[in-house]
Design a protein around this motif. Structure first.
Motif, PDB file in Angstrom:
ATOM      1  N   TYR A  30       0.838  -1.205   0.000  1.00 52.22           N
ATOM      2  CA  TYR A  30       0.000   0.000   0.000  1.00 52.22           C
ATOM      3  C   TYR A  30       0.875   1.257   0.000  1.00 52.22           C
ATOM      4  O   TYR A  30       0.612   2.217  -0.749  1.00 52.22           O
ATOM      5  CB  TYR A  30      -0.908  -0.006   1.218  1.00 52.22           C
ATOM      6  N   ALA A  31       1.911   1.262   0.826  1.00 53.01           N
ATOM      7  CA  ALA A  31       2.789   2.444   0.892  1.00 53.01           C
ATOM      8  C   ALA A  31       3.475   2.682  -0.448  1.00 53.01           C
ATOM      9  O   ALA A  31       3.576   3.836  -0.916  1.00 53.01           O
ATOM     10  CB  ALA A  31       3.820   2.247   1.999  1.00 53.01           C
ATOM     11  N   ILE A  32       3.920   1.603  -1.087  1.00 54.94           N
ATOM     12  CA  ILE A  32       4.555   1.755  -2.407  1.00 54.94           C
ATOM     13  C   ILE A  32       3.542   2.253  -3.438  1.00 54.94           C
ATOM     14  O   ILE A  32       3.846   3.095  -4.298  1.00 54.94           O
ATOM     15  CB  ILE A  32       5.186   0.418  -2.844  1.00 54.94           C
ATOM     16  N   GLY A  33       2.307   1.745  -3.355  1.00 58.25           N
ATOM     17  CA  GLY A  33       1.267   2.194  -4.282  1.00 58.25           C
ATOM     18  C   GLY A  33       0.944   3.662  -4.122  1.00 58.25           C
ATOM     19  O   GLY A  33       0.749   4.391  -5.116  1.00 58.25           O
ATOM     20  N   TYR A  51      14.376   4.348   0.163  1.00 60.09           N
ATOM     21  CA  TYR A  51      13.731   3.903   1.405  1.00 60.09           C
ATOM     22  C   TYR A  51      12.797   2.715   1.155  1.00 60.09           C
ATOM     23  O   TYR A  51      12.794   1.737   1.918  1.00 60.09           O
ATOM     24  CB  TYR A  51      12.950   5.048   2.034  1.00 60.09           C
ATOM     25  N   TYR A  52      12.012   2.794   0.065  1.00 59.50           N
ATOM     26  CA  TYR A  52      11.078   1.699  -0.219  1.00 59.50           C
ATOM     27  C   TYR A  52      11.810   0.414  -0.587  1.00 59.50           C
ATOM     28  O   TYR A  52      11.315  -0.692  -0.333  1.00 59.50           O
ATOM     29  CB  TYR A  52      10.112   2.093  -1.335  1.00 59.50           C
ATOM     30  N   ALA A  53      12.985   0.528  -1.181  1.00 59.92           N
ATOM     31  CA  ALA A  53      13.776  -0.670  -1.465  1.00 59.92           C
ATOM     32  C   ALA A  53      14.191  -1.350  -0.159  1.00 59.92           C
ATOM     33  O   ALA A  53      14.089  -2.578  -0.016  1.00 59.92           O
ATOM     34  CB  ALA A  53      15.008  -0.304  -2.297  1.00 59.92           C
ATOM     35  N   VAL A  54      14.667  -0.516   0.771  1.00 60.31           N
ATOM     36  CA  VAL A  54      15.041  -1.072   2.086  1.00 60.31           C
ATOM     37  C   VAL A  54      13.819  -1.651   2.795  1.00 60.31           C
ATOM     38  O   VAL A  54      13.876  -2.749   3.377  1.00 60.31           O
ATOM     39  CB  VAL A  54      15.711   0.022   2.947  1.00 60.31           C
ATOM     40  N   VAL A  57      12.748  -5.089   1.165  1.00 59.09           N
ATOM     41  CA  VAL A  57      13.661  -6.187   1.510  1.00 59.09           C
ATOM     42  C   VAL A  57      13.502  -6.571   2.982  1.00 59.09           C
ATOM     43  O   VAL A  57      13.452  -7.755   3.335  1.00 59.09           O
ATOM     44  CB  VAL A  57      15.120  -5.795   1.199  1.00 59.09           C
ATOM     45  N   TRP A  58      13.419  -5.576   3.844  1.00 59.73           N
ATOM     46  CA  TRP A  58      13.288  -5.847   5.287  1.00 59.73           C
ATOM     47  C   TRP A  58      11.975  -6.568   5.589  1.00 59.73           C
ATOM     48  O   TRP A  58      11.960  -7.545   6.351  1.00 59.73           O
ATOM     49  CB  TRP A  58      13.374  -4.533   6.058  1.00 59.73           C
ATOM     50  N   THR A  59      10.887  -6.122   5.010  1.00 60.76           N
ATOM     51  CA  THR A  59       9.584  -6.727   5.297  1.00 60.76           C
ATOM     52  C   THR A  59       9.537  -8.187   4.862  1.00 60.76           C
ATOM     53  O   THR A  59       9.082  -9.055   5.615  1.00 60.76           O
ATOM     54  CB  THR A  59       8.461  -5.944   4.601  1.00 60.76           C
ATOM     55  N   LEU A  60       9.997  -8.462   3.666  1.00 61.87           N
ATOM     56  CA  LEU A  60       9.929  -9.836   3.154  1.00 61.87           C
ATOM     57  C   LEU A  60      10.947 -10.742   3.839  1.00 61.87           C
ATOM     58  O   LEU A  60      10.661 -11.918   4.109  1.00 61.87           O
ATOM     59  CB  LEU A  60      10.161  -9.835   1.637  1.00 61.87           C
ATOM     60  N   GLY A 104      -0.262  15.058   4.103  1.00 58.12           N
ATOM     61  CA  GLY A 104       0.014  13.925   3.231  1.00 58.12           C
ATOM     62  C   GLY A 104       0.603  12.761   4.004  1.00 58.12           C
ATOM     63  O   GLY A 104       1.178  12.935   5.087  1.00 58.12           O
ATOM     64  N   PRO A 105       0.508  11.560   3.463  1.00 54.25           N
ATOM     65  CA  PRO A 105       1.012  10.377   4.170  1.00 54.25           C
ATOM     66  C   PRO A 105       2.528  10.382   4.288  1.00 54.25           C
ATOM     67  O   PRO A 105       3.229  10.927   3.426  1.00 54.25           O
ATOM     68  CB  PRO A 105       0.527   9.207   3.306  1.00 54.25           C
ATOM     69  N   THR A 106       3.033   9.786   5.332  1.00 57.31           N
ATOM     70  CA  THR A 106       4.474   9.622   5.482  1.00 57.31           C
ATOM     71  C   THR A 106       4.961   8.518   4.553  1.00 57.31           C
ATOM     72  O   THR A 106       4.151   7.791   3.959  1.00 57.31           O
ATOM     73  CB  THR A 106       4.827   9.269   6.935  1.00 57.31           C
ATOM     74  N   LEU A 107       6.259   8.345   4.435  1.00 55.46           N
ATOM     75  CA  LEU A 107       6.793   7.307   3.546  1.00 55.46           C
ATOM     76  C   LEU A 107       6.323   5.903   3.953  1.00 55.46           C
ATOM     77  O   LEU A 107       5.848   5.156   3.096  1.00 55.46           O
ATOM     78  CB  LEU A 107       8.325   7.388   3.508  1.00 55.46           C
TER      79      LEU A 107
END
Length: 413
Positions: A30-33, A51-54, A57-60, A104-107
């Motif tokens: 959702y955050a990436i979307g 940041y989204y790359a990190v 990887v961290w989440t998965l 607006g939403p945070t990262l």
């Protein structure tokens, strides 16, 4: 006789861990979307992409870490929360100032709540309060001012995480209480089973030695007196008993557990047993057995317990009516249950005598008859009219209560 240990595990916490793992993946997507739809408005999109790359990887990579309380260590929680807080603080540097000030939403967006919920499930409401407070401070610092919508979101996460943490603590305490109750019930049933077996053998012999010794006199009378004292002591022992200390799982997330030892019959196994064969040994010159022409099939444990209850009823006939008393056994095979009636020609049981006997520790009817049928999910009814004898009606379902209970327990394993 082979012994087999059966473990029943109870946990309402484990589903929360599974839900948290799914939540983290969905909120990451959702955050990436959200970032993808607003990509053009970011002043430094490369910072957000990094940041989204990190974050991805961290989440998965850490999905196994949120599979249970043991794997979810304090170090993991600290790093996880740090990533969430870093994403919040990076938002003003990556996004446009106007969007930040407009709310607006945070990262990391709502992914941050997953990190706080991990604290709540792992450590309860106190850990949840600590993590959600840090997130609240970071959100206010990101905006630079405590705007109404920011405060609203912060309070929502704070209250929700503390509530979930408190529920987890209550659930753990309830599981331990339930495990203790199940062990007490199992210990009580085992004590009653031992009491029935002892009553059917040792206590009967001691009572007979006491009576015969008093009749013979002399040294036999002294032996009878000692046997009577031992009978009373043994009755008091089997009427009480110790309950083992309850056990809890080494992994708190797996909930409390109860271990029960089963002793299957090595001779009969799980094959149905013909009740007629077990009752045939009671038939004789003084005991008339009337049974159906077809086999009366019951599970092995039910057949043995029902036959033992019939034997206990006949022992009471010999004890209270006399060795030469006549008795009749009638077996009825119904579609859903088996009914066995034991009738004698004695004087009957005076009103209130059974209650008085239980108070004296004489458990023949209470345990050897009623207790056995109760464990099978059946009933034992005594019909006695003074001067017209006594009839004991035993009703045992063909699907015993013990089997049903084991089926229910297996659902918790």
């Amino acid at each position: 006789m082979a012994r087999r240990e059966r473990v029943m595990r109870m946990s309402v916490e484990q589903p929360l861990w599974r839900a948290l793992a799914g939540y983290r993946v969905l909120t990451m997507l959702y955050a990436i979307g959200v970032f993808t739809t607003a990509y053009a408005g970011f002043t430094r999109p490369w910072l957000a992409l990094a940041y989204y790359a990190v974050l991805s990887v961290w989440t998965l990579a850490t999905l196994p870490k949120v599979s249970g309380a043991v794997s979810c260590t304090k170090r993991f929680l600290a790093v996880d929360l740090t990533i969430a807080l870093t994403g919040i603080m990076l938002t003003p540097f990556a996004d446009a100032h106007e969007r930040v000030m407009d709310g607006g939403p945070t990262l990391p967006s709502i992914w941050t709540a997953g990190s706080v919920l991990a604290f709540a499930i792992k450590g309860g409401w106190r850990w949840a309060a600590f993590a959600s407070t840090l997130v609240a401070v970071a959100n206010i610092a990101e905006r630079g001012t405590p705007a109404r919508d920011t405060v609203h979101n912060v309070i929502l996460v704070w209250v929700a995480s503390i509530a979930i943490g408190y529920v987890v603590e209550v659930a753990r305490a309830s599981e331990r209480t339930l495990a203790r109750a199940l062990e007490i019930e199992a210990a009580t049933r085992e004590r009653e089973r031992l009491a029935r077996d002892i009553h059917d053998s040792v206590l009967q012999v001691l009572a007979m030695v006491q009576r015969r010794g008093a009749v013979i006199g002399g040294e036999a009378a002294e032996l009878g007196r000692l046997a009577g004292e031992q009978e009373v002591a043994l009755r008091n022992l089997v009427s009480g008993g110790l309950v083992p200390v309850s056990r809890v799982s080494e992994d708190a997330a797996q909930g409390a557990l109860v271990r029960a030892v089963e002793e299957p019959d090595a001779e009969t196994g799980d094959e149905p047993v013909d009740l007629r064969a077990l009752l045939a040994r009671y038939a004789g010159a003084r005991v008339n057995l009337a049974e159906p022409g077809a086999p009366v099939l019951l599970p092995p444990d039910a057949a043995r317990e029902l036959a033992a209850a019939v034997g206990a009823a006949l022992d009471n006939v010999r004890k209270h009516v006399g060795e030469d008393a006549r008795a009749w056994i009638l077996v009825e095979d119904e579609p859903d249950e088996v009914i066995v009636s034991v009738r004698d020609e004695g004087p009957g049981i005076p009103e209130g005598r059974l209650t008085e006997a239980e108070g004296e520790g004489r458990l023949g009817v209470a345990l050897s008859i009623r207790g056995r049928l109760r464990d099978l999910g059946g009933t034992a009814e005594l019909i006695s009219v003074p001067g017209q004898g006594t009839e004991v009606e035993l009703r045992a379902p063909k699907e015993t209560g013990g089997a049903a209970a084991r089926g229910k327990a297996a659902q918790h394993e």
